[in-house]
Design an enzyme around this catalytic site. Structure first.
Site, PDB file in Angstrom:
ATOM      1  N   LYS A 155     115.846 -67.188  -3.483  1.00  0.00           N
ATOM      2  CA  LYS A 155     114.668 -67.424  -1.909  1.00  0.00           C
ATOM      3  C   LYS A 155     115.016 -66.140  -1.235  1.00  0.00           C
ATOM      4  O   LYS A 155     115.788 -65.222  -1.406  1.00  0.00           O
ATOM      5  CB  LYS A 155     115.622 -68.833  -1.836  1.00  0.00           C
ATOM      6  CG  LYS A 155     117.022 -68.366  -0.976  1.00  0.00           C
ATOM      7  CD  LYS A 155     117.835 -70.189  -0.625  1.00  0.00           C
ATOM      8  CE  LYS A 155     118.970 -69.416  -0.064  1.00  0.00           C
ATOM      9  NZ  LYS A 155     118.989 -71.182   0.272  1.00  0.00           N
ATOM     10  N   ARG A 180     122.446 -82.420   5.402  1.00  0.00           N
ATOM     11  CA  ARG A 180     121.818 -81.950   5.727  1.00  0.00           C
ATOM     12  C   ARG A 180     119.975 -82.068   4.580  1.00  0.00           C
ATOM     13  O   ARG A 180     119.095 -82.499   5.271  1.00  0.00           O
ATOM     14  CB  ARG A 180     121.926 -79.991   4.989  1.00  0.00           C
ATOM     15  CG  ARG A 180     121.094 -78.718   5.565  1.00  0.00           C
ATOM     16  CD  ARG A 180     121.299 -77.774   5.189  1.00  0.00           C
ATOM     17  NE  ARG A 180     121.851 -77.024   3.630  1.00  0.00           N
ATOM     18  CZ  ARG A 180     121.536 -76.578   3.209  1.00  0.00           C
ATOM     19  NH1 ARG A 180     122.201 -75.216   3.313  1.00  0.00           N
ATOM     20  NH2 ARG A 180     121.708 -76.620   1.652  1.00  0.00           N
ATOM     21  N   TYR A 230     119.084 -47.852  27.497  1.00  0.00           N
ATOM     22  CA  TYR A 230     118.931 -49.372  28.706  1.00  0.00           C
ATOM     23  C   TYR A 230     119.735 -49.899  28.649  1.00  0.00           C
ATOM     24  O   TYR A 230     121.038 -50.229  28.641  1.00  0.00           O
ATOM     25  CB  TYR A 230     118.552 -49.986  28.023  1.00  0.00           C
ATOM     26  CG  TYR A 230     117.173 -49.870  26.753  1.00  0.00           C
ATOM     27  CD1 TYR A 230     116.188 -49.780  28.550  1.00  0.00           C
ATOM     28  CD2 TYR A 230     116.375 -49.679  25.787  1.00  0.00           C
ATOM     29  CE1 TYR A 230     115.027 -49.594  27.961  1.00  0.00           C
ATOM     30  CE2 TYR A 230     115.229 -49.498  25.509  1.00  0.00           C
ATOM     31  CZ  TYR A 230     114.614 -49.263  26.459  1.00  0.00           C
ATOM     32  OH  TYR A 230     112.941 -48.850  25.846  1.00  0.00           O
ATOM     33  N   MET A 247     115.030 -51.085  20.162  1.00  0.00           N
ATOM     34  CA  MET A 247     113.951 -51.676  19.093  1.00  0.00           C
ATOM     35  C   MET A 247     114.194 -50.345  18.243  1.00  0.00           C
ATOM     36  O   MET A 247     113.843 -51.085  16.457  1.00  0.00           O
ATOM     37  CB  MET A 247     113.030 -51.613  19.325  1.00  0.00           C
ATOM     38  CG  MET A 247     111.403 -52.267  18.773  1.00  0.00           C
ATOM     39  SD  MET A 247     110.310 -52.473  19.293  1.00  0.00           S
ATOM     40  CE  MET A 247     109.958 -53.701  20.076  1.00  0.00           C
TER      41      MET A 247
END
Length: 379
Positions: free
Chosen positions: A40, A139, A260, A308
């Site tokens: 999957k 589930r 950052y 990023m």
């Protein structure tokens, strides 16, 4: 073994030979049960084409996906001789497409069961299906009472060809948990009413539980990709290597901030490299200040935040001529496993593997040879 051109900023290498070896290892582990393969999410993000082909060549004929669109993508790869089971079952309105393609939906609820039986009656055809029993995970799956009611319905056999009866272990990766045996007990109590239907309990972790859990069909996923689902798992080969290129090298002085927020402040002269790998490439932002890259067996710690498109590493542990701009460093591979990265990021190997994204140039190793695979938007 160097990948072929064109140039690229990062490269993801998938060893299909190792996947085939892992399939053989797992098949041997669960014999006499048949071993299938869960592929999957585009084979856990690694590319369904090469991986499904490798598994098919290794002898796999039972494939499991999560959604109808994945089954449709898989069918031309594995051919009509393979069985494709859709774990999430039927979306409303998908019955005709599923039936026409011959897929096996896992019926997880009374609603799905009723819809598939209704379509079988309207089409005047006996349709394949699997039933999942909820034995405690809460589930997906029919309740034991609903499953027993289906077993007692004499019309069921004329409408559906039951290919599999299955459940899913909530704690298979914790072999000592009593919940595993309790789920197996509950499953067997229901399965006894479907005596002619093959049974499946074992996922990757379940394949390394005692043979009682192997039943008729095992359906490993993450173990195929070299991730040990339990500490006792042995014989699995690593499958993935991820490298990224150094964009820039610099020396900074004490008191200089990095990245950052200037979260990292140098306390001494520090030699740094900026690497073309960021959270847009699937590299977790949580690894800022605690992850690492590797080069020639030397650990190169991440300093500052991950951006990023880039991250910064301390290369002071390498000799000055040991690395240069344009060289690659290892993010996943012989020095750092998926489990290592997941541990440092505070997550699990599944999360790292499925999140690697499309920007890496992709290569596959098949029969000892490397070839270019789907390269996404890599540059």
């Amino acid at each position: 073994m160097e990948p072929p051109a064109p140039p690229h900023s990062s490269r993801l290498i998938v060893n299909c030979d190792a996947i085939a070896a892992n399939f053989h290892r797992l098949s041997k582990r669960v014999t006499p049960a048949e071993c299938g393969a869960v592929v999957k999410a585009d084979a856990y993000g690694l590319g369904i084409d090469a991986i499904a082909t490798a598994l098919l060549d290794a002898g796999c004929r039972l494939f499991f996906v999560a959604r109808l669109c994945e089954a449709q993508r898989l069918r031309p790869i594995v051919g009509s001789g393979s069985e494709i089971t859709i774990l999430n079952g039927l979306d409303p309105g998908s019955e005709a497409a599923c039936a026409e393609a011959g897929f096996v939906p896992v019926l997880n609820s009374a609603t799905q069961l009723a819809a598939w039986r209704g379509y079988a009656r309207s089409a005047a055809r006996r349709l394949p299906a699997a039933l999942q029993i909820d034995t405690g995970m809460s589930r997906l799956g029919l309740s034991p009472d609903a499953a027993l009611a289906a077993a007692g319905d004499p019309a069921l056999e004329s409408e559906l060809e039951l290919k599999l009866l299955m459940t899913h272990l909530a704690c298979g990766d914790e072999p000592a948990r009593a919940a595993n045996s309790e789920q197996l007990r509950r499953f067997e109590a229901v399965a006894a009413h479907f005596s002619a239907v093959p049974r499946s309990v074992a996922n990757s972790a379940g394949a390394f539980l005692p043979r009682d859990f192997h039943c008729d069909v095992a359906r490993p996923g993450i173990a195929l990709f070299g991730v040990a689902p339990v500490a006792a798992a042995e014989g699995l080969q690593p499958v993935v290597r991820l490298d990224a290129r150094i964009l820039q090298i610099r020396m900074i002085e004490p008191g200089t901030g990095v990245g950052y927020g200037l979260d990292h402040i140098a306390i001494a002269p520090q030699r740094l490299a900026t690497v073309a790998m960021g959270y847009a490439d699937g590299w977790p932002r949580s690894l800022g200040g605690k992850g690492a890259a590797w080069h020639r067996g030397v650990r190169l710690p991440v300093v500052g935040r991950i951006s990023m498109d880039s991250l910064t590493i301390d290369i002071g542990g390498l000799a000055g001529d040991a690395i240069a701009e344009g060289d690659f460093v290892e993010l996943l591979g012989p020095s750092q496993s998926l489990e290592d990265v997941a541990r440092d990021a505070g997550t699990i190997a599944y999360d790292i593997l499925t999140g690697l994204g499309p920007r890496h140039a992709r290569f596959a190793i098949e029969n000892g040879q490397m070839r270019a695979a789907h390269e996404g938007a890599a540059a």
